[in-house]
Scaffold this active site. Structure first.
Site, mmCIF file in Angstrom:
data_model
loop_
_atom_site.group_PDB
_atom_site.id
_atom_site.type_symbol
_atom_site.label_atom_id
_atom_site.label_comp_id
_atom_site.label_asym_id
_atom_site.label_seq_id
_atom_site.Cartn_x
_atom_site.Cartn_y
_atom_site.Cartn_z
ATOM 1 N N ALA A 1 -0.841 5.374 -3.746
ATOM 2 C CA ALA A 1 -0.018 5.981 -4.802
ATOM 3 C C ALA A 1 1.169 5.056 -4.994
ATOM 4 C CB ALA A 1 0.456 7.368 -4.399
ATOM 5 N N ASP B 1 -11.810 -3.693 -6.066
ATOM 6 C CA ASP B 1 -10.566 -3.018 -6.425
ATOM 7 C C ASP B 1 -10.953 -1.841 -7.318
ATOM 8 O OD1 ASP B 1 -8.186 -2.115 -7.577
ATOM 9 O OD2 ASP B 1 -7.262 -4.101 -7.414
ATOM 10 N N TYR C 1 5.022 13.184 1.122
ATOM 11 C CA TYR C 1 3.591 12.915 0.934
ATOM 12 C C TYR C 1 3.191 13.202 -0.521
ATOM 13 C CZ TYR C 1 -1.122 11.974 2.581
ATOM 14 O OH TYR C 1 -2.364 11.416 2.779
ATOM 15 N N LYS D 1 -5.588 14.050 -1.574
ATOM 16 C CA LYS D 1 -6.403 14.362 -0.386
ATOM 17 C C LYS D 1 -7.100 15.710 -0.557
ATOM 18 C CE LYS D 1 -5.604 10.610 2.015
ATOM 19 N NZ LYS D 1 -6.599 9.521 1.930
ATOM 20 N N VAL E 1 -9.560 4.447 1.847
ATOM 21 C CA VAL E 1 -8.686 3.961 0.781
ATOM 22 C C VAL E 1 -7.693 5.037 0.380
ATOM 23 C CG1 VAL E 1 -8.631 3.261 -1.638
ATOM 24 C CG2 VAL E 1 -10.455 2.454 -0.162
ATOM 25 N N SER F 1 -5.442 -1.527 10.073
ATOM 26 C CA SER F 1 -6.153 -0.624 9.159
ATOM 27 C C SER F 1 -7.102 0.273 9.945
ATOM 28 C CB SER F 1 -6.989 -1.427 8.145
ATOM 29 O OG SER F 1 -6.174 -2.180 7.299
ATOM 30 N N ILE F 2 -7.108 1.568 9.609
ATOM 31 C CA ILE F 2 -8.047 2.484 10.258
ATOM 32 C C ILE F 2 -9.476 2.007 9.974
ATOM 33 C CG2 ILE F 2 -8.863 4.870 10.329
ATOM 34 C CD1 ILE F 2 -5.934 5.692 9.521
ATOM 35 N N THR G 1 0.360 2.209 9.706
ATOM 36 C CA THR G 1 -0.413 1.180 8.988
ATOM 37 C C THR G 1 0.368 0.824 7.723
ATOM 38 O OG1 THR G 1 -1.554 2.792 7.605
ATOM 39 C CG2 THR G 1 -2.603 2.266 9.708
HETATM 40 N N1 LIG Z 1 -1.908 5.793 8.115
HETATM 41 C C1 LIG Z 1 -1.905 7.108 8.161
HETATM 42 O O1 LIG Z 1 -0.941 7.752 8.614
HETATM 43 C C2 LIG Z 1 -3.105 7.886 7.689
HETATM 44 C C3 LIG Z 1 -3.302 9.203 8.138
HETATM 45 C C4 LIG Z 1 -4.406 9.920 7.673
HETATM 46 C C5 LIG Z 1 -5.277 9.331 6.778
HETATM 47 N N2 LIG Z 1 -5.061 8.053 6.370
HETATM 48 C C6 LIG Z 1 -5.996 7.471 5.409
HETATM 49 O O2 LIG Z 1 -6.722 6.429 6.018
HETATM 50 C C7 LIG Z 1 -7.224 5.577 4.991
HETATM 51 C C8 LIG Z 1 -6.931 4.133 5.374
HETATM 52 O O3 LIG Z 1 -5.532 3.900 5.345
HETATM 53 P P1 LIG Z 1 -4.762 3.062 6.444
HETATM 54 O O4 LIG Z 1 -3.697 3.940 6.967
HETATM 55 O O5 LIG Z 1 -5.722 2.428 7.382
HETATM 56 O O6 LIG Z 1 -4.001 1.966 5.586
HETATM 57 P P2 LIG Z 1 -4.439 0.511 5.059
HETATM 58 O O7 LIG Z 1 -3.372 0.150 4.097
HETATM 59 O O8 LIG Z 1 -4.690 -0.394 6.170
HETATM 60 O O9 LIG Z 1 -5.813 0.793 4.293
HETATM 61 C C9 LIG Z 1 -5.861 1.292 2.977
HETATM 62 C C10 LIG Z 1 -6.797 0.393 2.191
HETATM 63 O O10 LIG Z 1 -6.897 0.882 0.855
HETATM 64 C C11 LIG Z 1 -7.037 -0.247 0.029
HETATM 65 N N3 LIG Z 1 -6.736 0.097 -1.374
HETATM 66 C C12 LIG Z 1 -5.608 0.683 -1.870
HETATM 67 N N4 LIG Z 1 -5.729 0.797 -3.212
HETATM 68 C C13 LIG Z 1 -6.934 0.286 -3.553
HETATM 69 C C14 LIG Z 1 -7.629 0.117 -4.770
HETATM 70 N N5 LIG Z 1 -7.104 0.461 -5.952
HETATM 71 N N6 LIG Z 1 -8.863 -0.451 -4.730
HETATM 72 C C15 LIG Z 1 -9.410 -0.834 -3.572
HETATM 73 N N7 LIG Z 1 -8.796 -0.697 -2.373
HETATM 74 C C16 LIG Z 1 -7.582 -0.144 -2.378
HETATM 75 C C17 LIG Z 1 -6.049 -1.261 0.592
HETATM 76 O O11 LIG Z 1 -6.365 -2.560 0.177
HETATM 77 C C18 LIG Z 1 -6.276 -1.054 2.088
HETATM 78 O O12 LIG Z 1 -7.254 -1.928 2.595
HETATM 79 C C19 LIG Z 1 -6.551 6.034 3.702
HETATM 80 O O13 LIG Z 1 -7.424 6.925 3.014
HETATM 81 C C20 LIG Z 1 -5.361 6.810 4.211
HETATM 82 O O14 LIG Z 1 -4.875 7.754 3.278
HETATM 83 C C21 LIG Z 1 -4.015 7.314 6.820
#
Ligand SMILES: NC(=O)c1ccc[n+]([C@@H]2O[C@H](COP(=O)([O-])OP(=O)(O)OC[C@H]3O[C@@H](n4cnc5c(N)ncnc54)[C@H](O)[C@@H]3O)[C@@H](O)[C@H]2O)c1
Length: 254
Positions: A94, A63, A154, A161, A91, A18-19, A192
């Site tokens: 979709a 949540d 996407y 976003k 977070v 996770s980021i 991720t």
């Molecule tokens: N992975 C990529 O390519 C990428 C690129 C740019 C931005 N991001 C953004 O980075 C952020 C973190 O994503 P990630 O890639 O680390 O993935 P990740 O799945 O590890 O993290 C996303 C988190 O969102 C949480 N989540 C989802 N729905 C939820 C809800 N209803 N209530 C509470 N928590 C909820 C999940 O439990 C998870 O911990 C997100 O905003 C994602 O859009 C990701």
């Protein structure tokens, strides 16, 4: 250390990829006490494992699908920390069917679920936690280039976003009165759990690595580095901005 003595939240984390985890980990190494969020008790077990043997970490669950959980979180944070110096909203969600096929087929239900979890959650979180934020605190969220560029798969997440980035600008105006900054980190595609929800993510990652000006990979750690700058006092003159962490991909046209 950049965040010595500061307290903040990183919401949410699922696993070591996770980021949010990279940000929580680096913030802790920079001297901060970090409250790490998990979406529910099941995901909390994984977060607890990440934190084993580590100091200056606490856990919270939230949540964003459940309105009542915002207040429960705020009460728990107030009791544990009193005030906060930073907040990280990491977070995105979709329904899987909305992240493949044609955008035009997005249903109202998919749209509302995605917007609530991915964009409104940022606004609602800031609303609920504003009284707990110290003056001059820093808030960041995570976005993606799909907010302003159209790409296959996407889909509705691009709209989320776009709404999230606009929210950052409006929140900056409201919270700027107290010196609180609100910014966005926008990484390129990263492998991720959420990333893999987007059909074709591995091809997207390869494409960015091929085309981006910097011929070295970026990932969670680089995104977290940018986050450290935005969470620390080094960026005290910066608000409402989007900081791309994609090896420069977003500036390339051809
Ligand atoms: N992975 C990529 O390519 C990428 C690129 C740019 C931005 N991001 C953004 O980075 C952020 C973190 O994503 P990630 O890639 O680390 O993935 P990740 O799945 O590890 O993290 C996303 C988190 O969102 C949480 N989540 C989802 N729905 C939820 C809800 N209803 N209530 C509470 N928590 C909820 C999940 O439990 C998870 O911990 C997100 O905003 C994602 O859009 C990701």
């Amino acid at each position: 250390m950049l965040l010595e003595g500061k307290k903040g939240l990183v919401l949410n984390v699922t696993n070591k990829n996770s980021i949010g985890w990279a940000i929580a980990d680096q913030a802790n190494l920079q001297g901060a006490t970090v409250g790490v969020g998990a979406q529910n008790e099941r995901l909390l077990e994984g977060v607890d494992k990440l934190l084993e043997g580590r100091e200056r970490f606490d856990t919270f669950t939230i949540d964003f699908s459940f309105e009542e959980q915002y207040k429960i979180l705020a009460d728990a944070v107030a009791e544990k920390y009193g005030k906060l110096d930073f907040l990280v909203h990491s977070v995105g969600y979709a329904p899987r069917e909305a992240l493949q096929g044609r955008f035009i087929d997005t249903t109202l239900e998919q749209f509302q679920i995605a917007m609530n979890a991915s964009a409104y959650s940022m606004v609602r979180l800031c609303q609920e936690l504003e009284p707990l934020m110290n003056d001059d605190a820093s808030i960041i969220t995570l976005s993606y280039l799909g907010s302003t560029r159209a790409m296959k798969s996407y889909n509705v997440m691009g709209l989320c976003k776009a709404a999230l980035e606009a929210s950052v600008r409006y929140l900056s105006i409201d919270l700027g009165e107290r010196g609180i900054r609100v910014n966005t980190v926008s990484p390129g595609p990263v492998n991720t759990i959420s990333g893999r929800g987007v059909k074709g993510i591995m091809g997207m990652i390869d494409h960015v690595h091929d085309v981006a000006p910097l011929k070295r990979p970026y990932g969670q750690s680089e995104a977290a580095g940018a986050a450290m700058y935005l969470l620390s006092d080094l960026s005290k003159g910066v608000t409402g901005q989007i900081l791309f962490v994609d090896s420069g991909y977003s500036i390339v046209a051809m």
